[in-house]
Design an enzyme around this catalytic site. Structure first.
Site, PDB file in Angstrom:
ATOM      1  N   GLU A   1       0.850  -1.186   0.000  1.00  0.00           N
ATOM      2  CA  GLU A   1       0.000   0.000   0.000  1.00  0.00           C
ATOM      3  C   GLU A   1       0.888   1.239   0.000  1.00  0.00           C
ATOM      4  O   GLU A   1       1.841   1.321   0.785  1.00  0.00           O
ATOM      5  CB  GLU A   1      -0.903   0.013   1.239  1.00  0.00           C
ATOM      6  CG  GLU A   1      -1.929   1.134   1.182  1.00  0.00           C
ATOM      7  CD  GLU A   1      -2.881   1.150   2.378  1.00  0.00           C
ATOM      8  OE1 GLU A   1      -3.732   2.044   2.426  1.00  0.00           O
ATOM      9  OE2 GLU A   1      -2.765   0.279   3.255  1.00  0.00           O
TER      10      GLU A   1
ATOM     11  N   GLY B   1       3.183   2.310  10.721  1.00  0.00           N
ATOM     12  CA  GLY B   1       3.051   1.582  11.969  1.00  0.00           C
ATOM     13  C   GLY B   1       2.779   0.114  11.727  1.00  0.00           C
ATOM     14  O   GLY B   1       3.346  -0.750  12.382  1.00  0.00           O
ATOM     15  N   ALA B   2       1.908  -0.159  10.757  1.00  0.00           N
ATOM     16  CA  ALA B   2       1.538  -1.541  10.451  1.00  0.00           C
ATOM     17  C   ALA B   2       0.724  -1.559   9.169  1.00  0.00           C
ATOM     18  O   ALA B   2       0.312  -0.519   8.664  1.00  0.00           O
ATOM     19  CB  ALA B   2       0.743  -2.156  11.604  1.00  0.00           C
ATOM     20  N   MET B   3       0.465  -2.768   8.656  1.00  0.00           N
ATOM     21  CA  MET B   3      -0.271  -2.919   7.409  1.00  0.00           C
ATOM     22  C   MET B   3      -1.203  -4.108   7.508  1.00  0.00           C
ATOM     23  O   MET B   3      -0.820  -5.185   7.939  1.00  0.00           O
ATOM     24  CB  MET B   3       0.713  -3.089   6.245  1.00  0.00           C
ATOM     25  CG  MET B   3       0.048  -3.299   4.906  1.00  0.00           C
ATOM     26  SD  MET B   3      -0.993  -1.885   4.462  1.00  0.00           S
ATOM     27  CE  MET B   3      -2.205  -2.700   3.432  1.00  0.00           C
ATOM     28  N   GLU B   4      -2.454  -3.907   7.049  1.00  0.00           N
ATOM     29  CA  GLU B   4      -3.532  -4.857   7.284  1.00  0.00           C
ATOM     30  C   GLU B   4      -3.660  -5.939   6.234  1.00  0.00           C
ATOM     31  O   GLU B   4      -4.743  -6.522   6.059  1.00  0.00           O
ATOM     32  CB  GLU B   4      -4.866  -4.102   7.362  1.00  0.00           C
ATOM     33  CG  GLU B   4      -5.398  -3.535   6.030  1.00  0.00           C
ATOM     34  CD  GLU B   4      -4.967  -2.115   5.737  1.00  0.00           C
ATOM     35  OE1 GLU B   4      -5.600  -1.467   4.884  1.00  0.00           O
ATOM     36  OE2 GLU B   4      -3.996  -1.653   6.368  1.00  0.00           O
ATOM     37  N   ASN B   5      -2.592  -6.295   5.509  1.00  0.00           N
ATOM     38  CA  ASN B   5      -2.680  -7.326   4.479  1.00  0.00           C
ATOM     39  C   ASN B   5      -3.551  -8.500   4.936  1.00  0.00           C
ATOM     40  O   ASN B   5      -3.425  -8.966   6.060  1.00  0.00           O
ATOM     41  CB  ASN B   5      -1.282  -7.864   4.148  1.00  0.00           C
ATOM     42  CG  ASN B   5      -0.248  -6.771   4.108  1.00  0.00           C
ATOM     43  OD1 ASN B   5      -0.274  -5.915   3.252  1.00  0.00           O
ATOM     44  ND2 ASN B   5       0.661  -6.799   5.070  1.00  0.00           N
TER      45      ASN B   5
ATOM     46  N   GLU C   1      -5.424  -2.818  12.847  1.00  0.00           N
ATOM     47  CA  GLU C   1      -5.153  -3.653  11.676  1.00  0.00           C
ATOM     48  C   GLU C   1      -6.114  -4.841  11.627  1.00  0.00           C
ATOM     49  O   GLU C   1      -6.539  -5.260  10.545  1.00  0.00           O
ATOM     50  CB  GLU C   1      -3.701  -4.133  11.679  1.00  0.00           C
ATOM     51  CG  GLU C   1      -2.667  -3.019  11.755  1.00  0.00           C
ATOM     52  CD  GLU C   1      -2.873  -1.906  10.743  1.00  0.00           C
ATOM     53  OE1 GLU C   1      -3.395  -2.161   9.639  1.00  0.00           O
ATOM     54  OE2 GLU C   1      -2.506  -0.754  11.057  1.00  0.00           O
TER      55      GLU C   1
ATOM     56  N   HIS D   1      -9.443  -3.766  10.244  1.00  0.00           N
ATOM     57  CA  HIS D   1      -9.394  -3.578   8.788  1.00  0.00           C
ATOM     58  C   HIS D   1      -9.876  -4.816   8.030  1.00  0.00           C
ATOM     59  O   HIS D   1     -10.226  -4.717   6.853  1.00  0.00           O
ATOM     60  CB  HIS D   1      -7.970  -3.253   8.329  1.00  0.00           C
ATOM     61  CG  HIS D   1      -7.683  -1.799   8.177  1.00  0.00           C
ATOM     62  ND1 HIS D   1      -8.516  -0.938   7.505  1.00  0.00           N
ATOM     63  CD2 HIS D   1      -6.626  -1.050   8.583  1.00  0.00           C
ATOM     64  CE1 HIS D   1      -7.992   0.282   7.510  1.00  0.00           C
ATOM     65  NE2 HIS D   1      -6.856   0.242   8.166  1.00  0.00           N
TER      66      HIS D   1
END
Length: 880
Positions: free
Chosen positions: A127, A267-271, A304, A307
């Site tokens: 993203e 901070g983080a990614m919701e894959n 996350e 999400h």
């Protein structure tokens, strides 16, 4: 725009994708020298577009094309065109199978977008537009497909192979290699793709859903961090249960995975099913993480996870709709954190941040609506406006519709749009239709930039027992939006009698009172509301709970504010009254400083603080919030022309005055809030520590050896990082031997823990000492600092630029030159980090004299840099 400048993308130009992708089969052959990626796409022309001759144009950057096969036939260069941003296949049938093989070098990828290596492990960040750095693709969120991913790698170097979805196959390969195949049954856009491969340890857990399904939970970290995972795992379980109970949303795969990496832009990614996190948002134990870290980790883990439905199962049609998922999910994580901690304190902290950062963004050259109309670089619109103001807009729905009405709107939203890529208009329609409401005016919150100003005047008619409020709303001009229409503003309020109790509220025309706290809907530029059957003139408690993201103007007297601080049952407004008193006091001190008058503090303000400090019925975290003065950045936002020196001098004078006036009470409270035994992360204990450390910070401003020794003693005896950092924070601005001892002992103890050392870097970067910049330049040579690591840059350089106004804005201009040099240096390494750093120059026009000129000069110098990224170019060009 100059020739060759980056291209602007406009919302008005959106068009449907000419091709759709039903399924994607990816094979990664991971290697230390190169990685080969084979992508097999099952494509078809979009029947809604109508064209049967349009070529297929796939996005791609920093890729080496190795092979291209269409329906089994190898294509030669005469069949396609390749440039540095795309692959164009000139002739393609209505439905086909396209196989693409590319070669990439993740180990050289310093942008941390696409596939890259972190601490020897492969990981991805796709993203917003990182997937195009992995393979050629229709890299846009409205192209959704089912993904099957196979990873191949050396078993010894990369024993863990992870991707989205459920594991469907794994096994051995020749030459000590192995493979794993993952399949995600849910259609998703490319930005939600994830891959992780490396040497990682795993903490496992399970969660049983409300319907009885058992979910396998896994948290992957480097082996030496495995003892810091308990809190993150517990947070995940709490988030899953909360989402089921609050919104009826269950997790939908068999396994949910989190991976912590040290090098990460966000901070983080919701894959989908495989969240990749910045290590700082996962790792915690009492000795290494503060109460704030614990709270933040819990919130980010929840964000996350949430999400999975608000972002993954229902995603955004295009990047202009980013707040559709981010604003909504921030709202959800804010509600979660409020339920897990203190709702009052959480609301205050969120509003503090909104006012300090988002209001400033709204008032500057980068102002944009929650749904932007255009962008040059999409990464620049991961902003507090899209996230935090977007969350406030979602909260407005709840304020207007009530919790039950909001839930009905959410249920209809998922019922209509599960598995789709949609828009903020679709979300608004679900809310409106589920509740039978016309929200036409409300939708202006999405399309108009700027912070509305709501000015209120009151009138009392003693003979009739009527109290009237006249409300005028306006919004200043912002870039490309000179004129604004009225917003739909929910104004929650109560009216207090002389004893401090809420009075019954009956509007003119109503048959009887409807509660003692209610929401007025302001939808016009000017409106009036008259309350009847009032027995005395009330004191209004306006904008309760900060019911709308506006600037409220009401001419409260100091006495009225003190009264609200003592009596208002709305905890936010109780704090707000103290905050306004502090602003008034500080603004008077600033004016006195600028005029050369002797500085004096109104004793009534200190008395009000003393009453709050001694209040036995208040949450101690709320008392600490009230004792926390507006920051120097807050004060700057209230000045038409920012006077850095006057702000700093006034705030420091007030801090010392409070400490002298309340010395005995501060000592008493410090002693009363001491907690024995082992550390526990729970709201009551956290509130005690917060208040205790606030008292210590005040006491050390007096410079007495007694209090400096007390801070050092706390530092050396602390059994948790909250008290360790509280003591060090209290010492950092002192010129004392205790400060030097504490800094040295901290480094010696924690030099092997890179995340803990980031706290050490940040404290020194935010110090007000005149020699701070020289210290920062020396710290850049520290073995644990790396310009390539975003956390390090944020901890040292970012903390200086954004959190140390007195030194960043030093009249010598050295701070400006230093940060501009780092922006130029970072732009070639990691444009996203450089862009966030250059924003500190964007408000240059608000400063006076030489500072304004020097900031402008640095912006111009950055603008003249060769090969400037679109990330930095957009911010610099708009700022200038």
């Amino acid at each position: 725009m100059k020739e060759g400048s980056p291209r602007t993308t406009y919302l008005k130009d959106y068009s449907l994708p000419p091709f759709l992708i039903d399924s994607v089969d990816l094979t990664f052959v991971l290697g230390d020298e190169e990685t080969r990626v084979t992508s097999v796409l099952n494509l078809r022309r979009n029947p809604e577009c109508g064209s049967d001759t349009e070529p297929l144009i796939l996005d791609g950057e920093e890729l080496e094309l190795v092979n291209l096969v269409l329906n089994g036939e190898k294509l030669t260069p005469k069949h396609y065109l390749v440039d540095n941003r795309s692959l164009t296949i000139l002739s393609i049938p209505a439905q086909c199978r396209l196989e693409i093989e590319t070669r990439i070098r993740p180990q050289d990828n310093t942008s941390l977008e696409g596939l890259y290596k972190s601490s020897g492990n492969f990981c991805t960040q796709c993203e917003a537009q990182g997937f195009r750095k992995i393979t050629y693709f229709l890299d846009r969120p409205d192209v959704m497909a089912v993904y099957t991913t196979t990873l191949q790698a050396n078993r010894q170097d990369y024993p863990v192979l992870l991707s989205n979805g459920n594991l469907v196959d794994s096994g051995e390969l020749p030459e000590d290699r192995h493979y794993a195949t993952w399949q995600d049954p849910y259609r998703k856009p490319s930005y939600l793709f994830a891959l992780v491969a490396g040497k990682l340890s795993c903490q496992s857990g399970t969660h049983t859903t409300a319907s009885g399904r058992e979910i396998d939970l896994r948290l992957y970290v480097q082996e030496h961090n495995i003892d810091k995972c308990d809190h993150a795992m517990a947070s995940l379980k709490k988030a899953m249960l909360w989402d089921e109970q609050t919104f009826g949303l269950e997790y939908d795969l068999d396994i949910y995975m989190i991976v912590a990496v040290d090098d990460f832009n966000m901070g983080a990614m919701e894959n989908k099913g495989l969240n990749v996190f910045n290590s700082k948002c996962v790792l915690a134990r009492p000795e290494t993480a503060t109460d704030s870290d614990y709270t933040n980790i819990e919130a980010v883990i929840a964000h996350e996870y949430f999400h999975n439905w608000t972002g993954n199962r229902v995603t955004c049609r295009d990047w202009f709709q980013l707040s559709l998922k981010e604003g909504l999910t921030v709202y959800r994580d804010q509600r979660f954190t409020a339920d897990m901690t203190s709702p009052s304190v959480k609301r205050i902290q969120d509003v503090r941040m909104l006012r300090a950062v988002q209001f400033a963004e709204d008032a500057g050259p980068m102002a944009h609506p929650v749904r932007p109309q255009s962008y040059i670089e999409i990464n620049n619109f991961y902003t507090v406006t899209v996230y935090e103001k977007g969350a406030e807009v979602v909260r407005l729905y709840e304020t207007l519709l009530g919790r039950d009405g909001f839930r009905k709107g959410m249920d209809l939203y998922f019922q209509r749009h599960d598995g789709q890529a949609v828009t903020t208009d679709d979300f608004a329609a679900a809310m409106a239709d589920a509740n039978g409401r016309d929200l036409t005016v409300f939708k202006r919150w999405y399309d108009q930039a700027g912070t509305p100003k709501v000015s209120i005047t009151s009138e009392w008619d003693a003979d009739e027992g009527q109290y009237s409020l006249r409300i005028i709303q306006s919004c200043p001009a912002t870039p490309l939006q000179p004129d604004k229409k009225p917003f739909h503003v929910p104004l929650k309020l109560g009216l207090l009698d002389a004893s401090g109790r809420d009075m019954p509220l009956q509007l003119l025309g109503e048959n009887e009172p409807e509660g003692s706290s209610r929401v007025l809907e302001v939808t016009k530029a000017e409106q009036s509301f008259t309350f009847i059957n009032m027995t005395e003139r009330p004191i209004p408690s306006l904008l309760r709970g900060f019911s709308a993201p506006v600037k409220l103007q009401y001419d409260y007297s100091d006495a009225e504010l003190a009264f609200l601080l003592a009596h208002d049952i709305d905890s936010f407004n109780r704090w707000e009254a103290g905050y306004r008193l502090a602003l008034i006091t500080l603004n008077r001190l600033i004016a006195d400083y600028q005029s050369g008058r002797e500085l004096e503090v109104n004793p009534a303000f200190v008395t009000a603080l003393e009453q709050t400090l001694n209040a036995e019925n208040l949450d101690r975290a709320l008392i600490a919030e009230t004792l926390s003065l507006p920051s120097e950045s807050d004060l700057a936002e209230h000045m038409s022309r920012i006077d850095v020196d006057a702000i700093h001098a006034a705030r420091e004078f007030l801090r010392k005055n409070i400490a002298r006036s309340l010395e005995s009470q501060l000592v008493k409270t410090y002693e009363a809030t001491t907690i024995g035994g082992e550390y526990q992360y729970q709201p009551g204990h956290a509130g005690n520590r917060r208040l205790r450390n606030s008292c210590l910070a005040y006491l050390t401003t007096l410079g007495n050896t007694e209090y400096l020794d007390l801070a050092l003693e706390q530092f050396q005896q602390a059994n948790n990082m909250t008290d360790t950092m509280g003591a060090l924070q209290a010492l950092i601005d002192t010129d004392s031997e205790q400060r030097r001892i504490a800094l040295g002992q901290f480094e010696h103890k924690w030099q092997h823990d890179t995340l803990v050392m980031d706290k050490w870097f940040s404290l020194q970067a935010s110090c007000s000492h005149p020699d701070t910049l020289a210290g920062i330049q020396a710290l850049m040579q520290h073995p644990l600092f790396s310009i390539r690591n975003p956390n390090k840059v944020r901890a040292l350089i970012g903390a200086f630029a954004a959190g140390n106004p007195v030194n960043f804005h030093n009249a010598s201009g050295e701070g400006y030159r230093f940060v501009a040099d780092r922006v130029i240096q970072l732009d070639s390494l990691n444009p996203q980090v450089a862009a966030r750093l250059v924003k500190t120059f964007s408000r240059w026009k608000k400063f006076t004299g030489v500072r304004k000129d020097m900031m402008q000069a640095q912006l111009k110098r950055i603008a003249q840099t060769e090969n400037l990224s679109s990330d930095v170019y957009e911010i610099v060009s708009k700022s200038l």
